[in-house]
Design an enzyme around this catalytic site. Structure first.
Site, short mmCIF file in Angstrom:
data_model
loop_
_atom_site.label_atom_id
_atom_site.label_comp_id
_atom_site.label_asym_id
_atom_site.label_seq_id
_atom_site.Cartn_x
_atom_site.Cartn_y
_atom_site.Cartn_z
N HIS A 1 0.87 -1.18 0.00
CA HIS A 1 0.00 0.00 0.00
C HIS A 1 0.92 1.23 0.00
O HIS A 1 2.03 1.18 0.52
CB HIS A 1 -0.80 -0.08 1.31
CG HIS A 1 -1.88 0.91 1.48
ND1 HIS A 1 -1.64 2.20 1.88
CD2 HIS A 1 -3.23 0.80 1.36
CE1 HIS A 1 -2.80 2.83 1.97
NE2 HIS A 1 -3.78 2.01 1.67
N ASP B 1 3.02 -4.35 8.38
CA ASP B 1 1.81 -3.56 8.20
C ASP B 1 0.63 -4.50 8.47
O ASP B 1 0.32 -5.36 7.64
CB ASP B 1 1.77 -3.01 6.77
CG ASP B 1 0.48 -2.27 6.47
OD1 ASP B 1 -0.44 -2.28 7.32
OD2 ASP B 1 0.38 -1.66 5.38
N GLN C 1 -4.55 -4.93 7.54
CA GLN C 1 -5.57 -5.84 7.03
C GLN C 1 -5.55 -7.18 7.76
O GLN C 1 -6.27 -8.10 7.38
CB GLN C 1 -5.38 -6.07 5.51
CG GLN C 1 -5.47 -4.81 4.67
CD GLN C 1 -6.88 -4.21 4.62
OE1 GLN C 1 -7.86 -4.86 4.98
NE2 GLN C 1 -6.98 -2.96 4.21
N LYS D 1 -10.26 0.63 10.74
CA LYS D 1 -10.51 -0.59 9.96
C LYS D 1 -10.95 -1.73 10.85
O LYS D 1 -11.22 -2.83 10.38
CB LYS D 1 -9.24 -0.99 9.20
CG LYS D 1 -8.85 -0.03 8.08
CD LYS D 1 -7.71 -0.62 7.27
CE LYS D 1 -6.96 0.41 6.45
NZ LYS D 1 -7.73 0.91 5.31
N CYS E 1 -4.98 2.64 -3.29
CA CYS E 1 -3.70 3.11 -2.74
C CYS E 1 -2.58 2.09 -2.97
O CYS E 1 -1.70 1.92 -2.12
CB CYS E 1 -3.81 3.46 -1.26
SG CYS E 1 -4.97 4.79 -0.94
#
Lengths: 176, 432
Positions: B145, B222, B225, B248, B388
């Protein structure tokens, strides 16, 4: 099934122009070029402005009431006339149809007349569905009024027009 | 942890409907249709429990934390630090290893600028090991991303270091052979996403950590998600840093977190400086508090942190194994449905194994924006664009795609409405 609103947004003439892509394919020459990008979706266009010397007869006689009539005696040289717009781009059906409709409209206009029509188009796109009093000067591009109800899509419709506006400004700045 | 080796869940469609009823925003009509929300990969909706906690904070506790001696200030401070404990526990780390940030992007920038400041000689001898030079390398992947790409481009530009990207395979997975080739003794840090927000690929983090550590490199995960969607034990994964965003994972916007190993955080020079992160301040210089306070300058995101803790409590009560398994079930149905439609090209693996509960695809002859417009007309919210992740889309030869991303509140009906909608699109646009 699609709602009447959606059918209004994607009218047949818009879908047709999104495939027709009039003016698509960059043509050599041109007096100015502009690249515009919509960073939120990646839609982009490179557009060239092609002019011919204004001879009075022009390529099209339909520039009508667009405001420069009567100025014919003014200045040393008459304003050149737009021969064509050529462009290369990718994007959604609205942005491609809009570029196509603009390319159909521009030939025969003077840069000044095109600037006026771009201003009118912008006013229409900002009208949130209300439209403008007289959309006649926009020709078939007036059909894009339906897009003005969808504020997220206004940028798509404006992309080619912003590019054209930039090319005209480059030419004007160069002559100033 | 892969989804495949989890026990089968008992959580089913009726449970999802019960969960859905906790989310006021999901109970509305859009364009004359019941809302089908399949854009949780961009941001999730919020349950009443989270909204109530934030409201309660403002109605009963609101005060500045870590300053002032009055009762409300003490209550607010207690709630704020309790929230840190809750969230730290949720991801398997210690309280002082969690730094609040505005979002994951700020958390990545905090690390990048901390390393940058170390490279400028800030942070004293403790920060020596964190310095980058023109000989250093930063390794990312082609699937990142923008938030896990641009800060590293900037760090490379400031330090003279070289940025390298592990390429992706045609199915969106990365090969460990490539990782072995690109991660070397020059590598200062490896920054990689746990789960791709486009392909849904769950990356082999334990293996990447092993490779990075073998070369003395740090690894930043990261987890944007993954933290919302699957059980996460950051200590067990042995990553050095991890970032995630509250919005999120059922919490409000404006709150995210950085996890860092304690020793690392205490060696890393601060990024944002000012009040609340200092010990002694003179007009000439200042001393800094240990982590996490040294990274929390200025008045903090108090209600948001408390609401994030309420969100992780809510997820914890469902059970993250059930959340992951249910989303896998939804993702399987979504993938199978989409693959049957003419003109659909799914980005990423074509089978559900090792995939999270989201699917991005290209629809031949119809631009993603037009796909999104058509779906919105039916009250279906999906993401269209490059999500993104421009380099990743370039890798697949498209500029934009359409993505449906599920969460625990989605049902079979949501997935079926989406697939039915996509099936009707090409004929509407006259491409078949």
């Amino acid at each position: 099934m699609a709602s009447p609103e959606l059918a209004g947004l994607y009218q047949q003439v818009i879908l047709d122009h999104s495939k027709l892509r009039k003016g698509s394919g960059l043509v050599d020459g041109g007096v100015a070029e502009s690249h515009q990008l919509n960073p939120t979706c990646g839609d982009e266009i490179t557009l060239r402005l092609h002019l011919v010397e204004g001879s009075g007869s022009g390529l099209g006689s339909d520039s009508g009431n667009a405001g420069t009539a009567g100025d014919g005696t003014h200045g040393s040289a008459s304003e050149p006339i737009i021969e064509r717009l050529s462009w290369d781009g990718q994007g959604c059906s609205i942005s491609m149809a809009s570029a196509s409709l603009l390319s159909e409209l521009a030939p025969g206009l003077t840069p000044t007349e095109l600037t006026e029509r771009i201003a009118l188009f912008r006013e229409m796109m900002r009208s949130r569905g209300a439209g403008v009093e007289d959309d006649e000067p926009l020709g078939d591009a007036a059909v894009l009024e339906s897009v003005s109800k969808y504020i997220a899509r206004v940028k798509c419709a404006m992309l080619a027009w912003v590019a054209a506006e930039d090319t005209v400004q480059q030419v004007t700045a160069g002559r100033a | 942890m892969t989804l495949a080796d989890q026990p089968r869940t008992t959580f089913g469609n009726d449970d999802a409907k019960r969960v859905r009823a906790d989310f006021p925003a999901l109970d509305q009509e859009v364009n004359g249709h019941a809302l089908v929300y399949l854009d949780s990969g961009a941001t999730s909706q919020k349950p009443r429990a989270v909204l109530d906690v934030e409201r309660h904070y403002y109605e009963r506790q609101n005060a500045a934390v870590h300053r002032g001696a009055h009762t409300l200030a003490a209550l607010a401070t207690e709630s704020y630090e309790q929230a840190r404990h809750t969230v730290a526990t949720f991801v398997g780390v210690d309280d002082d290893e969690i730094v609040w940030t505005s979002n994951a992007t700020e958390a990545i920038n905090l690390v990048a600028y901390g390393l940058s400041n170390a490279s400028l000689g800030r942070g004293g001898p403790e920060a020596d090991a964190l310095r980058l030079t023109a000989d250093s390398e930063i390794v990312i992947t082609e699937g990142e991303h923008h938030s896990n790409l641009v800060p590293w481009q900037e760090l490379a530009a400031r330090t003279g270091a070289t940025l390298r990207a592990i390429p992706l395979q045609d199915d969106g997975t990365l090969s460990l052979d490539d990782a072995e080739r690109l991660v070397t003794d020059r590598t200062a840090i490896v920054a990689v996403t746990h789960v791709s927000n486009v392909t849904g690929v769950i990356n082999p983090i334990a293996e990447l950590v092993e490779i990075a550590h073998r070369h003395g490199a740090l690894l930043l995960l990261d987890a944007c998600q993954s933290a919302p969607h699957m059980p996460l034990d950051l200590h067990a994964l042995d990553v050095d840093f991890a970032v995630f965003s509250g919005h999120k994972m059922l919490a409000p916007t404006g709150i995210g977190a950085l996890y860092g190993r304690r020793a690392l955080l205490n060696a890393l020079p601060p990024f944002l400086t000012g009040g609340s992160m200092i010990t002694t301040v003179t007009l000439e210089e200042s001393g800094y508090l240990p982590a996490p306070q040294r990274f929390e300058a200025g008045t903090q995101r108090i209600s948001q942190a408390i609401a994030l803790a309420a969100a992780t409590d809510y997820l914890g009560a469902i059970g993250m194994h059930d959340v992951a398994a249910w989303e896998h079930t939804l993702g399987e149905r979504l993938l199978a449905g989409l693959l049957e439609i003419d003109g659909v090209r799914v980005l990423g693996p074509q089978t559900p194994e090792g995939r999270a509960g989201l699917v991005a695809f290209d629809l031949d002859g119809v631009h993603a924006h037009d796909v999104g417009q058509f779906l919105d007309d039916r009250g279906i919210a999906a993401r269209v664009g490059h999500h993104c992740a421009q380099p990743l889309h370039r890798r697949f030869g498209v500029t934009a795609s359409t993505r449906a991303s599920t969460y625990v509140y989605n049902t079979f009906e949501d997935v079926d409405a989406f697939v039915d909608g996509v099936r009707d699109i090409r004929s509407f646009f006259g491409v078949v």
